[in-house]
Design a protein around this motif. Structure first.
Motif, PDB file in Angstrom:
ATOM      1  N   VAL A 149       4.339 -12.625  96.052  1.00 47.76           N
ATOM      2  CA  VAL A 149       5.635 -13.124  96.916  1.00 47.76           C
ATOM      3  C   VAL A 149       6.545 -12.593  96.996  1.00 47.76           C
ATOM      4  CG1 VAL A 149       6.868 -15.283  98.045  1.00 47.76           C
ATOM      5  CG2 VAL A 149       4.503 -15.079  96.154  1.00 47.76           C
ATOM      6  N   GLN A 150       7.132 -11.855  98.507  1.00 45.08           N
ATOM      7  CA  GLN A 150       8.546 -10.672  98.283  1.00 45.08           C
ATOM      8  C   GLN A 150       9.515 -11.176  99.573  1.00 45.08           C
ATOM      9  OE1 GLN A 150       9.650  -8.279  96.590  1.00 45.08           O
ATOM     10  NE2 GLN A 150       7.661  -8.435  94.860  1.00 45.08           N
ATOM     11  N   ASP A 151       9.204 -11.751 100.228  1.00 48.33           N
ATOM     12  CA  ASP A 151       9.833 -12.173 101.796  1.00 48.33           C
ATOM     13  C   ASP A 151       9.681 -13.531 101.928  1.00 48.33           C
ATOM     14  OD1 ASP A 151      11.294 -12.119 103.996  1.00 48.33           O
ATOM     15  OD2 ASP A 151       8.944 -11.120 105.077  1.00 48.33           O
ATOM     16  N   TRP A 152      11.422 -13.663 102.047  1.00 46.63           N
ATOM     17  CA  TRP A 152      11.851 -14.993 101.845  1.00 46.63           C
ATOM     18  C   TRP A 152      11.553 -15.379 103.101  1.00 46.63           C
ATOM     19  CZ3 TRP A 152      14.169 -17.853  98.248  1.00 46.63           C
ATOM     20  CH2 TRP A 152      14.750 -16.916  97.153  1.00 46.63           C
ATOM     21  N   GLY A 153      11.189 -14.803 104.118  1.00 46.26           N
ATOM     22  CA  GLY A 153      10.448 -15.664 105.462  1.00 46.26           C
ATOM     23  C   GLY A 153       9.172 -16.216 105.184  1.00 46.26           C
ATOM     24  N   ASP A 154       7.954 -15.580 104.150  1.00 40.18           N
ATOM     25  CA  ASP A 154       7.451 -16.049 103.772  1.00 40.18           C
ATOM     26  C   ASP A 154       6.869 -17.328 102.746  1.00 40.18           C
ATOM     27  OD1 ASP A 154       5.573 -13.838 105.178  1.00 40.18           O
ATOM     28  OD2 ASP A 154       6.257 -12.823 103.442  1.00 40.18           O
ATOM     29  N   ALA A 155       8.095 -18.226 102.496  1.00 38.68           N
ATOM     30  CA  ALA A 155       8.446 -19.437 101.584  1.00 38.68           C
ATOM     31  C   ALA A 155       8.090 -20.069 102.400  1.00 38.68           C
ATOM     32  CB  ALA A 155       9.760 -18.974 100.858  1.00 38.68           C
ATOM     33  N   ASP A 156       6.939 -20.461 103.246  1.00 33.29           N
ATOM     34  CA  ASP A 156       6.863 -21.902 103.503  1.00 33.29           C
ATOM     35  C   ASP A 156       6.113 -23.075 102.366  1.00 33.29           C
ATOM     36  OD1 ASP A 156       3.864 -20.846 102.745  1.00 33.29           O
ATOM     37  OD2 ASP A 156       2.803 -20.922 104.662  1.00 33.29           O
ATOM     38  N   ASP A 157       6.040 -22.759 101.062  1.00 35.17           N
ATOM     39  CA  ASP A 157       5.810 -23.795 100.211  1.00 35.17           C
ATOM     40  C   ASP A 157       6.928 -23.676  98.939  1.00 35.17           C
ATOM     41  OD1 ASP A 157       5.098 -22.646  98.689  1.00 35.17           O
ATOM     42  OD2 ASP A 157       3.153 -22.436  99.086  1.00 35.17           O
ATOM     43  N   VAL A 158       7.057 -25.037  97.899  1.00 39.17           N
ATOM     44  CA  VAL A 158       7.680 -25.281  97.446  1.00 39.17           C
ATOM     45  C   VAL A 158       7.476 -24.334  96.281  1.00 39.17           C
ATOM     46  CG1 VAL A 158       8.301 -26.123  94.998  1.00 39.17           C
ATOM     47  CG2 VAL A 158       8.373 -27.280  97.185  1.00 39.17           C
ATOM     48  N   GLU A 159       5.714 -23.303  95.307  1.00 40.01           N
ATOM     49  CA  GLU A 159       5.901 -22.417  95.023  1.00 40.01           C
ATOM     50  C   GLU A 159       6.167 -21.087  95.836  1.00 40.01           C
ATOM     51  OE1 GLU A 159       1.446 -20.035  93.027  1.00 40.01           O
ATOM     52  OE2 GLU A 159       1.510 -22.828  93.888  1.00 40.01           O
ATOM     53  N   SER A 160       5.942 -20.677  97.148  1.00 37.84           N
ATOM     54  CA  SER A 160       6.278 -19.631  97.752  1.00 37.84           C
ATOM     55  C   SER A 160       8.025 -19.471  97.172  1.00 37.84           C
ATOM     56  CB  SER A 160       6.553 -19.438  98.520  1.00 37.84           C
ATOM     57  OG  SER A 160       4.962 -20.052  99.236  1.00 37.84           O
ATOM     58  N   TYR A 161       8.385 -20.326  97.407  1.00 40.45           N
ATOM     59  CA  TYR A 161      10.017 -20.891  96.923  1.00 40.45           C
ATOM     60  C   TYR A 161      10.237 -20.201  95.869  1.00 40.45           C
ATOM     61  CZ  TYR A 161      14.968 -22.308  97.196  1.00 40.45           C
ATOM     62  OH  TYR A 161      16.852 -21.203  96.892  1.00 40.45           O
ATOM     63  N   LEU A 162       9.480 -20.319  94.728  1.00 40.96           N
ATOM     64  CA  LEU A 162      10.119 -20.690  93.666  1.00 40.96           C
ATOM     65  C   LEU A 162       9.881 -19.152  92.860  1.00 40.96           C
ATOM     66  CD1 LEU A 162       8.923 -24.374  91.864  1.00 40.96           C
ATOM     67  CD2 LEU A 162      11.685 -22.976  92.538  1.00 40.96           C
ATOM     68  N   SER A 163       8.858 -18.762  92.958  1.00 40.35           N
ATOM     69  CA  SER A 163       8.293 -17.527  93.183  1.00 40.35           C
ATOM     70  C   SER A 163       9.315 -16.084  93.285  1.00 40.35           C
ATOM     71  CB  SER A 163       6.446 -16.802  93.979  1.00 40.35           C
ATOM     72  OG  SER A 163       5.845 -18.034  93.148  1.00 40.35           O
ATOM     73  N   LEU A 164       9.287 -16.350  94.619  1.00 37.67           N
ATOM     74  CA  LEU A 164      11.257 -15.664  95.018  1.00 37.67           C
ATOM     75  C   LEU A 164      12.283 -15.814  93.855  1.00 37.67           C
ATOM     76  CD1 LEU A 164      10.215 -16.340  98.999  1.00 37.67           C
ATOM     77  CD2 LEU A 164      10.368 -13.991  97.740  1.00 37.67           C
ATOM     78  N   VAL A 165      12.608 -16.461  93.944  1.00 34.74           N
ATOM     79  CA  VAL A 165      13.720 -17.324  93.135  1.00 34.74           C
ATOM     80  C   VAL A 165      13.125 -16.267  91.835  1.00 34.74           C
ATOM     81  CG1 VAL A 165      15.215 -18.593  91.853  1.00 34.74           C
ATOM     82  CG2 VAL A 165      14.985 -19.326  93.830  1.00 34.74           C
ATOM     83  N   TYR A 166      12.891 -16.669  91.289  1.00 37.75           N
ATOM     84  CA  TYR A 166      11.807 -16.352  90.013  1.00 37.75           C
ATOM     85  C   TYR A 166      12.138 -14.935  89.898  1.00 37.75           C
ATOM     86  CZ  TYR A 166       8.778 -15.162  85.663  1.00 37.75           C
ATOM     87  OH  TYR A 166       8.684 -14.628  84.022  1.00 37.75           O
TER      88      TYR A 166
END
Length: 188
Positions: A149-166
């Motif tokens: 998960v590399q793009d903030w625009g792809d963060a469409d759920d909690v796991e994607s967002y947490l992955s980007l933050v991680y």
């Protein structure tokens, strides 16, 4: 956009945008809340003075257990005794590092001496431990899944967002550790 930490004459420097500083400030505050002990009103003042906490228990939250793991495996009594003797101090040390790092977020440009860099490294590590537990990172495959998960625009759920933050916190910590190592090699 954040700039990696670098080692120089003035110490270790880095740069964070206001939104990145706000994110880190919130993450540090969340971990502090997790670590703050619920101290009973009847606590023995002498026990508190020497750091003994007879009321501790193994955390039920897996993320908190990652921050405060059992030091002794396969011996519940020894693990509890060790926890009673050390957990208060461990919590205080972690909270201190998180608060110190949070205070350093007042400026876009971060300038850290060796002590501040150590506290920052500790704070970022604790954030990574909690995020890693929430993302259920257990092995290389899990880490690769999170790293994809590399793009903030792809963060469409909690796991994607947490992955980007991680991934962001991991990158920041890695650049800090690299700058700390470079400072050691150059004798700064």
């Amino acid at each position: 956009m954040a700039k990696a930490f670098t080692s120089g004459r003035r110490g270790i420097t880095g740069y964070l945008e206001p939104a990145e500083r706000d994110l880190l400030r919130k993450l540090f505050a969340d971990i502090i809340v997790m670590l703050e002990p619920s101290s009973p009103a009847h606590q023995d003042p002498l026990a508190a003075l020497i750091g003994l906490d007879m009321d501790v228990a193994v955390p039920t939250d897996p993320a908190l257990l990652r921050l405060l793991p059992d030091a002794v495996k396969d011996d519940g009594d020894a693990a509890l005794e060790f926890r009673q003797l050390t957990e208060r101090s461990l919590r205080e040390t972690k909270i201190g590092a998180l608060r110190a790092a949070s205070l350093g977020l007042e400026s876009e440009k971060l300038v850290l001496d060796a002590g501040a860099a150590k506290l920052w490294s500790m704070a970022l590590n604790d954030v990574r431990l909690v995020l890693g537990e929430r993302l259920e990172i257990r092995d290389e495959n899990d880490a690769e899944r999170v790293h994809q998960v590399q793009d903030w625009g792809d963060a469409d759920d909690v796991e994607s967002y947490l992955s980007l933050v991680y991934n962001f916190v991991s990158w920041l910590q890695e650049s800090l550790v690299q700058a700390m190592l470079a400072g050691l090699k150059s004798g700064k």
